[in-house]
Structures are given as structure tokens and as C-alpha cells.
Write a protein that holds these residues in place. Structure first.
Motif, mmCIF file in Angstrom:
data_model
loop_
_atom_site.group_PDB
_atom_site.id
_atom_site.type_symbol
_atom_site.label_atom_id
_atom_site.label_comp_id
_atom_site.label_asym_id
_atom_site.label_seq_id
_atom_site.Cartn_x
_atom_site.Cartn_y
_atom_site.Cartn_z
ATOM 1 N N PRO A 46 -10.006 15.786 -11.151
ATOM 2 C CA PRO A 46 -10.694 15.929 -9.857
ATOM 3 C C PRO A 46 -9.815 15.455 -8.701
ATOM 4 C CG PRO A 46 -11.501 14.001 -11.009
ATOM 5 C CD PRO A 46 -10.543 14.685 -11.941
ATOM 6 N N ILE A 47 -8.879 16.296 -8.298
ATOM 7 C CA ILE A 47 -7.898 15.923 -7.280
ATOM 8 C C ILE A 47 -8.576 15.616 -5.943
ATOM 9 C CG2 ILE A 47 -5.837 16.682 -6.030
ATOM 10 C CD1 ILE A 47 -5.340 16.223 -9.001
ATOM 11 N N ASP A 48 -9.599 16.407 -5.567
ATOM 12 C CA ASP A 48 -10.246 16.182 -4.279
ATOM 13 C C ASP A 48 -10.974 14.840 -4.222
ATOM 14 O OD1 ASP A 48 -11.871 17.244 -6.219
ATOM 15 O OD2 ASP A 48 -13.177 18.312 -4.812
ATOM 16 N N GLN A 49 -11.619 14.425 -5.313
ATOM 17 C CA GLN A 49 -12.277 13.110 -5.333
ATOM 18 C C GLN A 49 -11.248 11.979 -5.336
ATOM 19 O OE1 GLN A 49 -13.263 15.499 -7.579
ATOM 20 N NE2 GLN A 49 -15.437 15.851 -7.195
ATOM 21 N N LEU A 50 -10.138 12.188 -6.045
ATOM 22 C CA LEU A 50 -9.103 11.156 -6.084
ATOM 23 C C LEU A 50 -8.423 10.991 -4.726
ATOM 24 C CD1 LEU A 50 -7.451 11.872 -9.543
ATOM 25 C CD2 LEU A 50 -8.920 9.951 -8.940
ATOM 26 N N SER A 51 -8.204 12.098 -4.025
ATOM 27 C CA SER A 51 -7.578 11.992 -2.711
ATOM 28 C C SER A 51 -8.523 11.370 -1.693
ATOM 29 C CB SER A 51 -7.100 13.352 -2.233
ATOM 30 O OG SER A 51 -8.202 14.233 -2.107
ATOM 31 N N ALA A 52 -9.831 11.480 -1.908
ATOM 32 C CA ALA A 52 -10.806 10.863 -0.996
ATOM 33 C C ALA A 52 -10.806 9.343 -1.128
ATOM 34 C CB ALA A 52 -12.200 11.410 -1.269
ATOM 35 N N VAL A 53 -10.374 8.836 -2.279
ATOM 36 C CA VAL A 53 -10.328 7.383 -2.472
ATOM 37 C C VAL A 53 -9.284 6.755 -1.560
ATOM 38 C CG1 VAL A 53 -9.863 5.553 -4.149
ATOM 39 C CG2 VAL A 53 -11.215 7.532 -4.815
ATOM 40 N N GLY A 54 -8.180 7.461 -1.345
ATOM 41 C CA GLY A 54 -7.130 6.958 -0.469
ATOM 42 C C GLY A 54 -5.984 6.349 -1.241
ATOM 43 N N PRO A 55 -5.024 5.751 -0.512
ATOM 44 C CA PRO A 55 -3.847 5.174 -1.173
ATOM 45 C C PRO A 55 -4.199 3.879 -1.917
ATOM 46 C CG PRO A 55 -3.764 4.742 1.167
ATOM 47 C CD PRO A 55 -4.941 5.640 0.938
ATOM 48 N N ILE A 56 -3.381 3.569 -2.904
ATOM 49 C CA ILE A 56 -3.583 2.344 -3.682
ATOM 50 C C ILE A 56 -2.885 1.197 -2.965
ATOM 51 C CG2 ILE A 56 -3.139 1.179 -5.869
ATOM 52 C CD1 ILE A 56 -3.213 3.870 -7.226
ATOM 53 N N THR A 57 -3.673 0.262 -2.453
ATOM 54 C CA THR A 57 -3.104 -0.904 -1.770
ATOM 55 C C THR A 57 -3.563 -2.211 -2.387
ATOM 56 O OG1 THR A 57 -4.912 -0.864 -0.166
ATOM 57 C CG2 THR A 57 -2.880 0.308 0.426
ATOM 58 N N SER A 58 -4.586 -2.156 -3.244
ATOM 59 C CA SER A 58 -5.075 -3.385 -3.868
ATOM 60 C C SER A 58 -5.665 -3.063 -5.235
ATOM 61 C CB SER A 58 -6.137 -4.049 -2.983
ATOM 62 O OG SER A 58 -7.284 -3.227 -2.919
ATOM 63 N N VAL A 59 -6.079 -4.094 -5.930
ATOM 64 C CA VAL A 59 -6.666 -3.933 -7.255
ATOM 65 C C VAL A 59 -8.000 -3.190 -7.165
ATOM 66 C CG1 VAL A 59 -7.557 -5.168 -9.271
ATOM 67 C CG2 VAL A 59 -5.515 -5.984 -8.110
ATOM 68 N N SER A 60 -8.735 -3.389 -6.089
ATOM 69 C CA SER A 60 -10.010 -2.684 -5.938
ATOM 70 C C SER A 60 -9.801 -1.175 -5.805
ATOM 71 C CB SER A 60 -10.779 -3.222 -4.735
ATOM 72 O OG SER A 60 -10.057 -3.003 -3.548
#
Length: 145
Positions: A46-60
């Protein structure tokens, strides 16, 4: 050393299919497994849902990605991705141990005792796996009269 290399190739292939083949310098198979895995990922994840999460900046953020992957990825996608990773790991392991799919009957000249690939007689090392080769002893002539 061969078993360690085989286990390392398998572990790398589980993390990213094709990475274990890079370790054993099988470039074509590395490209094929990585391309297959990325293609299946592009089709099923699910690329569209993953891109909605945003960049990885923390453990959360990592936890958010894991939640999306767990909820939105169906069983068929998990099966395909797991199968490709498992097959790549098994193939990389056998290649690291020196078992080629064609067998050893296809080589016309001398082969490396470590990787099994064909080598030049003049070299003192295998240009595929860099194993040091012992010089060939000249055959002694016997006079049977």
C-alpha cells in the motif's frame, strides 16, 4: 569460512533479496532477485498509505509504518514477498557453498576448488572468489616398457 559466507549470504537475502548474491558476486541473479522483489512490492504494497505516514524521523514513525503494513497488506502480498525472500536466501546459500545449478560438467578447463567456476590456468588466484590457487604440479612421465 565457506559456511560463514553462506549464512551471511542467506541473511542478507532475507533482509533484501539479491544482497546475498552480491556477496557471492553473482551480479545477474542479484539484479533479478532485487528487481523481482521491488516489482512485487510496487504492485502489492500500500504505497499511498505508506507515503501518507511521512518520513521516518523517530521510533513512533517506524511503529506507524509497521501498523500500516500489518493492517493494509493482504495475505497474498505477504506470501509473494516471503516466497521471494526465502527463495533468494536458499539460492544465495547454495551459490555461496559452490553448488551451481548447471553442475560441474559444463566447464571445459580447470575450475576453482572454492567456487567451482572456470579459471585460467596461468593465474595464481581465482578471479571470481579471490581464492589463492596452488600451482599445478607437472605430471611425471613414467616409462612403461
Amino acid at each position: 569460512m565457506t559456511w560463514f559466507r553462506a549464512l551471511l549470504a542467506a541473511g542478507l537475502s532475507v533482509i533484501m533479496p539479491g544482497a546475498g548474491h552480491v556477496l557471492v558476486r553473482d551480479w545477474l541473479r542479484a539484479a533479478l532477485f532485487a528487481g523481482l522483489f521491488l516489482s512485487v512490492s510496487a504492485v502489492f504494497l500500500p504505497i499511498d498509505q505508506l507515503s501518507a505516514v511521512g518520513p521516518i524521523t523517530s521510533v513512533s514513525d517506524v511503529n506507524a509504518y509497521a501498523d500500516v503494513m500489518a493492517e493494509e497488506t493482504d495475505v497474498i502480498a505477504q506470501f509473494f514477498l516471503s516466497f521471494i525472500a526465502l527463495f533468494a536466501a536458499i539460492d544465495a546459500t547454495f551459490r555461496a557453498l559452490g553448488h551451481s545449478p548447471g553442475g560441474t560438467g559444463g566447464a571445459e578447463g580447470p575450475t576453482c576448488p572454492e567456487c567451482g567456476k572456470e579459471i585460467d590456468e596461468d593465474l595464481q588466484f581465482c578471479h571470481w572468489c579471490t581464492t589463492r590457487l596452488e600451482p599445478a604440479e607437472p605430471e611425471s612421465e613414467t616409462n612403461d616398457v
